[in-house]
Write a protein that holds these residues in place. Structure first.
Motif: not given
Length: 263
Positions: A116-126
């Motif tokens: 979940x954190x990785x998905x959140x990080x990817x969204x934040x990066x995007x």
């Protein structure tokens, strides 16, 4: 001798009186031992019956019996000890298995949280990349807090070029940076653009004199929003200045007004 039953009785010895043992003038023919009277009773010996016979164990048999008893006792002690050890081992293994299950469950939860954190990080990066792209001017240079480049308002960002280009050149310039020529949709947006746009190209054209004005995406322009003044009759492009649009030749060199939506 040990296999027979012996019955003993009392034996009585009697001594004769002296007057009887001494006779005048006659020597005694009875030896001295005969001077005593011996009374014997019957001495009977009989063999016991088979049911009464009890064999007496020998020393070797006693030793073997004791040895066997000690062996069984030792075996019983060993088996009891092994049972206790196995019980302890089974308890320890059960505790280890339960602990391992708990660890696996915790690892699954941690892995799920990391995903979940990785998905959140990817969204934040995007979102960060999109934000950076929105803060980049049309020449690829980064802007500082929208001061000289993209200017935010509502759900849109606006950029006004200093260079002058034709309508088609400005349209291609904005399109190459993921934006379109300026489109004004309401009074609030027009009030925001009034002090910024000074004869900048609009994304507003018509196909001929008798045709209606339409935006670049094909939607019609509402006349009640702002009028299109015929400053150059017969021209099919328009520029915006101080709350009004003016007809203009599409080949004339004007500033570009680009717009992008942040949705």
């Amino acid at each position: 001798m040990s296999e027979q039953t012996v019955t003993y009785v009392d034996l009585k010895f009697c001594t004769l009186p002296k007057e009887k043992t001494k006779q005048k003038g006659k020597p005694s023919r009875i030896p001295e031992i005969s001077k005593q009277e011996v009374i014997y009773s019957d001495l009977k010996c009989r063999a016991p019956s088979k049911s009464q016979r009890k064999p007496t164990p020998t020393v070797s048999e006693n030793r073997e019996s004791c040895s066997e008893s000690l062996s069984w006792q030792l075996i019983a002690v060993i088996l009891g000890s092994l049972s206790l050890v196995l019980l302890v081992i089974s308890g320890v293994l059960g505790a280890l298995v339960r602990r391992q299950i708990e660890i696996l469950s915790q690892q699954e939860e941690v892995l799920k949280s990391l995903t979940q954190l990785n998905e959140t990080l990817e969204n934040c990066t995007l979102e960060r990349d999109n934000f950076k792209a929105q803060n980049t001017n049309l020449k690829g240079e980064k802007c500082s807090a929208y001061s000289d480049c993209w200017k935010p308002h509502g759900e849109k960002f606006y950029y006004f070029t200093k260079e002058r280009k034709s309508y088609q050149e400005c349209k291609a310039h904005c399109s190459s940076h993921g934006s379109k020529l300026l489109k004004i949709e309401n009074k609030d947006e027009m009030n925001f653009l009034n002090p910024l746009a000074h004869f900048h190209w609009l994304g507003l054209t018509r196909k001929g004199i008798a045709s209606d004005w339409k935006w670049e995406d094909g939607t019609p322009h509402p006349i009640n929003l702002f009028p299109v003044i015929k400053s150059q009759p017969g021209k099919s492009c328009a520029v915006f200045n101080s709350g009004q649009a003016y007809t203009n030749s599409c080949d004339e060199q004007r500033h570009c007004a680009c717009m992008k939506i942040t949705k």
